[in-house]
Design an enzyme around this catalytic site. Structure first.
Site, mmCIF file in Angstrom:
data_model
loop_
_atom_site.group_PDB
_atom_site.id
_atom_site.type_symbol
_atom_site.label_atom_id
_atom_site.label_comp_id
_atom_site.label_asym_id
_atom_site.label_seq_id
_atom_site.Cartn_x
_atom_site.Cartn_y
_atom_site.Cartn_z
ATOM 1 N N LYS A 81 0.826 -1.216 0.000
ATOM 2 C CA LYS A 81 0.000 0.000 0.000
ATOM 3 C C LYS A 81 0.858 1.263 0.000
ATOM 4 C CE LYS A 81 -3.348 2.972 0.923
ATOM 5 N NZ LYS A 81 -4.393 3.357 -0.012
ATOM 6 N N LYS B 111 0.473 12.046 4.954
ATOM 7 C CA LYS B 111 0.833 11.100 6.032
ATOM 8 C C LYS B 111 1.346 9.783 5.445
ATOM 9 C CE LYS B 111 -2.154 8.445 7.439
ATOM 10 N NZ LYS B 111 -2.583 7.038 7.202
#
Lengths: 296, 296
Positions: free
Chosen positions: A172, A240
């Protein structure tokens, strides 16, 4: 077969995922850190829990989708965290995008209670969550993966087993590094061409006629051209994820020079107050620097 | 209708483009700076010219596709350059990727001889050139664009009029900035995931199931996985295009922070001797730094 599910995190992604499970007839208990996001779930028959521990006390399936590593750690190990009530034999599916290293630690803690843990990061944004068409990247035991599949199938259309704990998240972070960079450099290119005098719609026709065509930029272009940055995936969360990828690259000794530049651009845009907008708002950061607007 | 064409530059792109025109029955005179690349054209019936001036002396269409701004300037304004013999009424189609500013100067010089100039940058690589399926990004007078269309149609499948002189090149620099970055960051992502333990074929399945799917990375992935960097588009030329884009950004006051990082990565790979390989060889630069190979 209806399951008893504890669902923690009702943000942009969690809310539609939980609703899909409620509609599918599962017995749901939901928890969200900030209140006021539970109304739709309550209307759909879910019990509103008072804490993570309360949400999972009867659950054989636990789903977590919160914003960052610290939030997952709080949900798991904090006061009234799930470790206090997690049942032996339960499966925890954590779809938060967090550090693979932190995720492995959580998997160990779950195991200490006799529960199994999958890191199950998702891609597909709000859109995919609403339609139950997310793609999951999953790390953990293969047997747990297989056991969780009936529930995972109600949330997504594609489930890719990546290997042991943390490898779904590793994939991911790589995928978001690629996707965030594609959007950023698409915007750099369009700002350059627009300032030179090429119309954005002509530039888009070029991209779409070339091998530079990509799903994400096909999807974002109309929003960029309209200046509509309603968050499908907020810029602050993409930033983030880029910081997580860089930290993970550092931990593994993988130099990532372009990621290094990209994450600073997202951080700068966030510092300018664009963090709550969709990450395609990165174009406005570049536009303002160049003094030109990519609008049709 | 057969045209009399002067064709200058028989590199990876020029060779198949010229062959397509020869096969279509045009009267071709060809010139290449380094000899030894003219055999196939000669066999196809083209006259081998001794200089750019010699190649274009009878031509009503001139096609140039050489490596950089300096090469175009030499072909046009150098000793035995085309300005010495260029016919009034001729159309010059320059498919080299060069500085839009230099291109505009060339267009003015051509106009001083009564000739017209189009900047007609291409995308589609060797593959597209061979099949006559290139995409052209074209700047110049609209009437010249229309007049050149019969020839352009024999070279490509898509012809996008971008506006006045230099705007085809402006679009091309933006497009290559996007494409070079997509390939580089795809490689960064795959090196990160591979080092973590995710199999490259699993990572590819994830990308292809997500909105990060792109034509260029679908095309390059099998070559990357095999370690086959036979040049479709050499890394040194992609680096050159990135430097042009950065220079053009500077000239226009457009900050391009990610381009800035990407071009340094390509330059570093070139400095390591990878310049003649396909630009997908950028993966080997990143692999060597990380100590891992993205191979299946």
């Amino acid at each position: 077969m209806p399951e008893t599910i504890g669902f923690i995190g009702l943000g942009i992604m969690g809310q539609p995922m939980a609703l899909n499970l409620a509609k599918a007839g599962h017995k749901l208990a939901v928890y969200n850190r900030t209140s006021g996001k539970t109304a739709a779930l309550e209307a759909a028959g879910a019990r509103v829990a008072s804490s993570p521990a309360d949400a999972v006390r009867d659950a054989n399936i636990v789903i977590i989708i919160v914003s960052d590593s610290a939030a997952v750690e709080a949900v798991v190990t904090g006061k009234d965290g799930i470790l206090e009530t997690l049942r032996s034999g339960a499966i925890v599916i954590d779809s938060s995008t967090i550090s693979p290293v932190v995720s492995r630690k959580m998997a160990c803690l779950a195991a200490s209670k006799g529960a199994s843990w999958l890191d199950a990061a998702v891609t597909g944004s709000k859109h995919g969550a609403e339609k139950g068409e997310l793609t999951f990247m999953i790390g953990g035991d293969r047997a747990t993966f297989d056991n969780a599949m009936p529930i995972l199938k109600q949330l997504g259309k594609k489930h890719i087993y990546c290997g042991l704990h943390g490898l779904g998240l590793s994939a991911k972070l790589a995928q978001n590094t690629i996707q965030a960079t594609m959007v950023e450099v698409f915007c750099e290119g369009f700002v350059l061409a627009t300032k030179a005098g090429v119309k954005p719609e002509v530039m888009l026709e070029i991209i779409q006629s070339s091998m530079a065509r990509a799903g994400i930029t096909d999807f974002k272009a109309p929003f960029i051209f309209k200046g509509d940055f309603t968050p499908y995936f907020p810029l602050k969360l993409m930033h983030k994820d880029l910081e997580l990828a860089a930290e993970f690259g550092y931990a593994q000794g993988v130099p990532m020079p372009v990621l290094g530049a990209v994450k600073e651009v997202y951080m700068a845009a966030k510092a300018q107050g664009k963090g709550e907008q969709d990450y395609a708002a990165i174009v406005t950061f570049l536009e303002e620097l160049a003094g030109v607007k990519v609008r049709t």
